[in-house]
Design a protein around this motif. Structure first.
Motif, mmCIF file in Angstrom:
data_model
loop_
_atom_site.group_PDB
_atom_site.id
_atom_site.type_symbol
_atom_site.label_atom_id
_atom_site.label_comp_id
_atom_site.label_asym_id
_atom_site.label_seq_id
_atom_site.Cartn_x
_atom_site.Cartn_y
_atom_site.Cartn_z
ATOM 1 N N ILE A 130 49.148 -13.750 -22.987
ATOM 2 C CA ILE A 130 47.736 -14.131 -22.875
ATOM 3 C C ILE A 130 46.872 -13.229 -23.749
ATOM 4 O O ILE A 130 46.002 -13.711 -24.482
ATOM 5 C CB ILE A 130 47.280 -14.105 -21.410
ATOM 6 N N ILE A 131 47.120 -11.932 -23.690
ATOM 7 C CA ILE A 131 46.360 -10.989 -24.514
ATOM 8 C C ILE A 131 46.556 -11.304 -25.992
ATOM 9 O O ILE A 131 45.593 -11.327 -26.769
ATOM 10 C CB ILE A 131 46.759 -9.534 -24.188
ATOM 11 N N ASP A 156 51.035 -11.800 -19.143
ATOM 12 C CA ASP A 156 49.802 -11.096 -19.520
ATOM 13 C C ASP A 156 49.842 -10.668 -20.977
ATOM 14 O O ASP A 156 48.837 -10.792 -21.694
ATOM 15 C CB ASP A 156 49.572 -9.878 -18.619
ATOM 16 N N ASP A 157 50.988 -10.171 -21.435
ATOM 17 C CA ASP A 157 51.110 -9.788 -22.849
ATOM 18 C C ASP A 157 50.893 -10.992 -23.758
ATOM 19 O O ASP A 157 50.220 -10.888 -24.787
ATOM 20 C CB ASP A 157 52.484 -9.167 -23.128
ATOM 21 N N ILE A 193 55.010 -11.705 -14.726
ATOM 22 C CA ILE A 193 53.547 -11.642 -14.874
ATOM 23 C C ILE A 193 53.165 -10.714 -16.018
ATOM 24 O O ILE A 193 52.293 -11.044 -16.829
ATOM 25 C CB ILE A 193 52.873 -11.216 -13.554
ATOM 26 N N ASP A 194 53.828 -9.550 -16.108
ATOM 27 C CA ASP A 194 53.529 -8.622 -17.200
ATOM 28 C C ASP A 194 53.796 -9.280 -18.558
ATOM 29 O O ASP A 194 53.016 -9.119 -19.500
ATOM 30 C CB ASP A 194 54.353 -7.342 -17.069
#
Length: 106
Positions: A45-46, A42-43, A38-39
């Motif tokens: 996606i950002i 998220d990176d 997930i981390d």
């Protein structure tokens, strides 16, 4: 009188039951691994949102320099519909936030 010092207790790692809320080490490992994934997502996606902000700035600059408005509301409605269709009602809120990031202050 001398006191013996015991070793400090081991710190809970990211995949221990204490950190994950799991009740077994096996579940804690699974949760820890999934959280790492997930981390990473998220990176990514950002990074994609940051790229979208940059592309939106190019579009806005071209529109403004040609005498147009900075924001194209019809296009924004298309984007909102796309997110809503793909993700349901929360998709609309996500799209609104993303559009706000991309258009900057109005």
């Amino acid at each position: 009188m001398t006191h013996s010092t015991s070793a400090a207790p081991a710190l809970a790692t990211a995949s221990t039951p204490e950190k994950t809320g799991a009740r077994t080490d096996e579940a804690a490992k699974l949760i820890g691994d999934a959280r790492e994934r997930i981390d990473s997502l998220d990176d990514r996606i950002i990074g994609l949102i940051q790229e979208r902000v940059a592309v939106s700035a190019v579009i806005q600059e071209a529109r403004i320099s040609s005498g147009g408005r900075r924001v194209n509301l019809a296009r924004e409605m298309d984007v909102l519909g796309h997110y809503r269709d793909a993700l349901g009602k929360p998709g609309t809120a996500l799209a609104m936030t993303m559009l706000e990031l991309c258009r900057g202050r109005i």
